[in-house]
Every structure is written in structure tokens, then in C-alpha cells.
Design a protein around this motif. Structure first.
Motif, PDB file in Angstrom:
ATOM      1  N   ARG A 320       0.841  -1.194   0.000  1.00 52.42           N
ATOM      2  CA  ARG A 320       0.000   0.000   0.000  1.00 52.42           C
ATOM      3  C   ARG A 320       0.879   1.248   0.000  1.00 52.42           C
ATOM      4  O   ARG A 320       1.868   1.324   0.729  1.00 52.42           O
ATOM      5  N   TRP A 335       0.538   9.082  -8.871  1.00 50.43           N
ATOM      6  CA  TRP A 335       0.347   8.144  -7.771  1.00 50.43           C
ATOM      7  C   TRP A 335      -0.240   8.861  -6.559  1.00 50.43           C
ATOM      8  O   TRP A 335      -0.002  10.050  -6.347  1.00 50.43           O
ATOM      9  N   HIS A 336      -0.997   8.109  -5.763  1.00 51.52           N
ATOM     10  CA  HIS A 336      -1.670   8.701  -4.608  1.00 51.52           C
ATOM     11  C   HIS A 336      -1.573   7.777  -3.402  1.00 51.52           C
ATOM     12  O   HIS A 336      -1.454   6.547  -3.551  1.00 51.52           O
ATOM     13  N   ASP A 339      -3.049   3.873  -2.989  1.00 43.82           N
ATOM     14  CA  ASP A 339      -2.924   2.964  -4.134  1.00 43.82           C
ATOM     15  C   ASP A 339      -2.310   1.649  -3.667  1.00 43.82           C
ATOM     16  O   ASP A 339      -1.464   1.625  -2.762  1.00 43.82           O
ATOM     17  N   THR A 340      -2.722   0.542  -4.279  1.00 46.55           N
ATOM     18  CA  THR A 340      -2.204  -0.773  -3.898  1.00 46.55           C
ATOM     19  C   THR A 340      -1.520  -1.441  -5.079  1.00 46.55           C
ATOM     20  O   THR A 340      -2.022  -1.404  -6.200  1.00 46.55           O
ATOM     21  N   LEU A 369      -1.192  -2.724 -10.474  1.00 49.40           N
ATOM     22  CA  LEU A 369      -2.073  -2.362  -9.369  1.00 49.40           C
ATOM     23  C   LEU A 369      -3.061  -3.489  -9.105  1.00 49.40           C
ATOM     24  O   LEU A 369      -3.341  -4.313  -9.987  1.00 49.40           O
ATOM     25  N   ASP A 371      -6.122  -3.399  -8.871  1.00 50.27           N
ATOM     26  CA  ASP A 371      -7.380  -3.297  -9.623  1.00 50.27           C
ATOM     27  C   ASP A 371      -7.246  -3.830 -11.036  1.00 50.27           C
ATOM     28  O   ASP A 371      -8.167  -3.723 -11.843  1.00 50.27           O
TER      29      ASP A 371
END
Length: 383
Positions: A320, A335-336, A339-340, A369, A371
Motif C-alpha cells: 500500500r 500516484w496517490h 494505491d495498492t 495495481l 485493480d
């Protein structure tokens, strides 16, 4: 710099004891000098060792920056410590509520303390201690500490002993907190008092005022993430030359700079010297004799810098993003925090080292990622 792999597990977090705290009964065994205590370094550079509290083994951290010895609330419950009245305490990451429990009998190496009190915080940061107790200056200020980082051992000596020679810097106990303090120079500016804090895994941390007063020119600042007992905090960071300690110019060193009104300023200090710097030496801390002795150890390795700008925490099968460093490749490519990441260059990240985060500039890393999307990140030196 380790914080791009793990957040700084805890920096020092002094608290103030009640005015009616009972006098501690501290005794050194005649053979204390021969009783070396083995330790390991936690992922965040704290000195972790085994002590005995009320007859039971406990995992402890040597934390000279704490005014009072501290136990986690989980350990206090398991050990059935009797909690008394609470008070608000100053801590890195924010103020916390601290309850007080009887100190009992604590044994570490040749030192025995009977009585005193143990602080038990109600704070989020204690989840990251990796230990049951943090041994503070209420105990450690009695004596001299000989810390041999290369051999991963330390011992407790009567004040006044000089078991080795090396560079010498002044050392005293700060009035009110009784934590050890010294001074350091940067760009000709004399910065003091600097808390000598074995519980802080960073190298050097400065208050905003101390950094400004030094007038250092040429630093490229970014941001980094740390953790104190009070929780997470973001500070500025740079890698610079020009620090001098004990009359000796230090090699390239990472410095963290707190925001205005940060912990150091609130504690009446210019900043802190942590284990990230001290582990370059064999260290004698003897504030009652007025000295800190530093015997150089192995040549310090170059400061490890992030080239991605992603500060990451492992969570089961993924990583993470805990913080995106200012001015970094990650910051410039969207990027934030939160984010994973599940794969790096097509390989699952679970249980694997995050070597790519400080990889060779110019390398392109394909990050998958969780997702199902993929982002490519070109590494570069940015601070």
C-alpha cells in the motif's frame, strides 16, 4: 534512507511524569561492566533486547529520548499492570493520553530498578513498537551506556568510566526532561540542544527554526513519512553534507525537517540525533560525566535514497502506498496515498524485497495495481 521501505516505526516520544512520582531505586551490580546485553536492530533501527519485568521476560527498546519508561497497552493488559490516573503528554505525531502503573522490578544486564512508574499510552503509534517496553531516561540517565553497534551489544556502566577512546562531544541532561542533549554544527551554525535519541531510527532531525537558522544552501528538499507514538507525520527531508559532531565533519547525511510547531520545538530542542547516525560508531553516552564518545566503526555506506518516491507498507499479498514524496517520479505520474500494488515487473510483491523502489536511475518498472491496471514508473534521482 529506509522510510521508503517502512515508515519510521517510532521516534522518541518523551512524556512528563507526575510531580509526585516516587524516587526510583536503581542499583548496578558490581560486575555490571561485564554484563553485555545482546540486541538486534528493528527494521526502523531501534535497539531491541530482552529484559525482565516482575520476573517475566519482555522485549524492550533502548530509548534515551523518552523521559519515562513506557509499556504498550497490550502488554500492560497481559502483565496485569495496575493503571492509575492519566494525563496528557507530548509525543511525536500528536499529544496522547498516558496512564501510570507501578514500575515493579525491572532487570536489564547489571542494572536493577525497583519502584518508579511506567507510562502506558492510549495512542495509535504503539502498534508499531515491535516491543513490550521502551526503556527511557528515567532509568538510563543514572549511568553510562556503552553501545557497540558493530557487535550488536551494549552494557551499563557507572558514570565516569572510559572504556574506549574516540571523538568527544559534550553531553548533558536537559533540564526538566532529563534526556541527554549535545550540540551539532551545520554550515557554521551551532545547533543546540540536540536530543541524543536511541529510540529514533532516523539520522538527524531538525526543528524548522534550527534548519532556518543554519542558512544551508543547495539542498533539494522532498517529503517523507515517519511515525511517532501519536501517529503518522510528514516532514521535509534532504541528503546533505556539512554536519559536524564532536569536531568531526560527517559524511553525507539525511536530515529531516519538522514543520513549524513540531515536536522538537515543543520539547525545547533544536532537533534529535538518532540511531541512523549513531550506528556508524561505538558510542559511549555519559551525561553525568559531561561527554559522548564516538569511536568510528565501519565506513558508513552511502545514504540509501528512494528513486521512485513511493513510501510503501506491506499488507498481506500487496503493498500500500503510504506517502508519495514531493517532486518524485511517482508524484509526477499521478500516484496517490492508498494505491495498492500487487506485482512488480510481472512478479507478485508478497514476501519479496522492494529493491526496485531505490533502483538504478533510468530503470523502468512495470507496476501492476491490484485493480488490474498497470503503470510504468521511470526511476530517477530527485533529492
Amino acid at each position: 534512507m529506509l522510510s521508503f521501505l517502512l515508515p519510521l516505526a517510532l521516534a522518541a516520544s518523551p512524556v512528563s511524569a507526575p510531580a509526585d512520582e516516587p524516587r526510583d531505586g536503581i542499583v548496578l551490580a558490581p560486575d555490571s561492566e561485564a554484563r553485555w546485553i545482546a540486541f538486534d536492530l528493528t527494521p526502523s533501527n531501534q535497539i531491541r533486547f530482552e529484559a525482565v519485568l516482575n520476573g517475566r521476560p519482555v522485549r524492550a527498546i533502548l530509548d534515551t529520548g523518552l523521559t519515562n519508561t513506557l509499556a504498550t497497552r497490550d502488554f500492560a493488559t497481559r502483565a496485569r499492570l495496575a493503571l492509575g490516573r492519566s494525563q496528557r503528554a507530548l509525543a511525536i505525531g500528536g499529544g496522547v493520553e498516558v496512564a501510570w502503573a507501578p514500575g515493579g522490578t525491572l532487570v536489564m544486564g547489571g542494572l536493577t530498578r525497583r519502584g518508579g512508574r511506567i507510562a502506558v499510552p492510549d495512542a495509535p503509534g504503539q502498534d508499531r513498537f515491535g516491543a513490550d517496553l521502551l526503556i527511557g531516561s528515567d532509568i538510563l540517565s543514572c549511568c553510562a551506556l556503552d553501545i557497540d553497534y558493530a557487535a550488536r551489544r551494549f552494557r551499563i556502566l557507572p558514570s565516569g568510566r572510559m572504556p574506549f577512546t574516540g571523538q568527544t562531544a559534550p553531553l548533558a541532561l536537559q533540564r526538566g526532561s532529563e534526556v541527554p542533549v549535545t550540540e551539532i554544527r551545520l554550515a557554521g551554525a551551532r545547533l543546540r540542544p540536540m536530543i541524543v535519541d536511541t529510540g529514533d531510527g532516523a539520522a538527524i532531525t531538525l526543528s524548522h527554526a534550527a534548519w532556518t537558522s543554519a542558512g544551508y544552501r543547495g539542498a533539494t528538499l522532498t517529503t517523507t513519512l515517519g511515525w511517532g507514538i501519536g501517529g503518522a507525520l510528514v516532514s521535509e527531508a534532504a541528503v546533505i553534507q556539512g554536519f559536524a559532531l564532536g569536531g568531526t565533519l560527517l559524511s553525507e547525511t539525511e536530515v529531516r525537517i519538522e514543520g513549524e510547531g513540531g515536536y522538537s520545538a515543543s520539547a525545547g530542542a533544536a532537533g534529535r540525533i538518532g540511531t541512523g547516525l549513531l550506528l556508524r560508531y561505538r558510542v559511549l553516552l555519559d551525561p553525568r560525566a559531561g561527554r559522548m564518545v564516538l569511536q568510528p566503526g565501519l565506513a558508513p555506506p552511502p545514504v540509501l535514497r528512494s528513486t521512485s518516491g513511493l513510501l510503501l507498507g506491506a499488507e498481506g499479498t500487496h503493498l500500500r502506498v503510504l506517502h508519495v514524496m514531493r517532486g518524485s517520479p511517482a508524484a509526477e505520474t499521478g500516484w496517490h496515498e492508498g494505491d495498492t500494488i500487487c506485482t512488480a515487473d510481472g512478479t507478485p510483491v508478497a514476501g519479496r524485497p522492494i529493491e526496485w523502489s531505490a533502483g538504478v536511475p533510468g530503470r523502468v518498472v512495470a507496476l501492476g495495481l491490484c485493480d488490474g491496471t498497470e503503470r510504468r514508473l521511470t526511476l530517477r534521482k530527485f533529492y
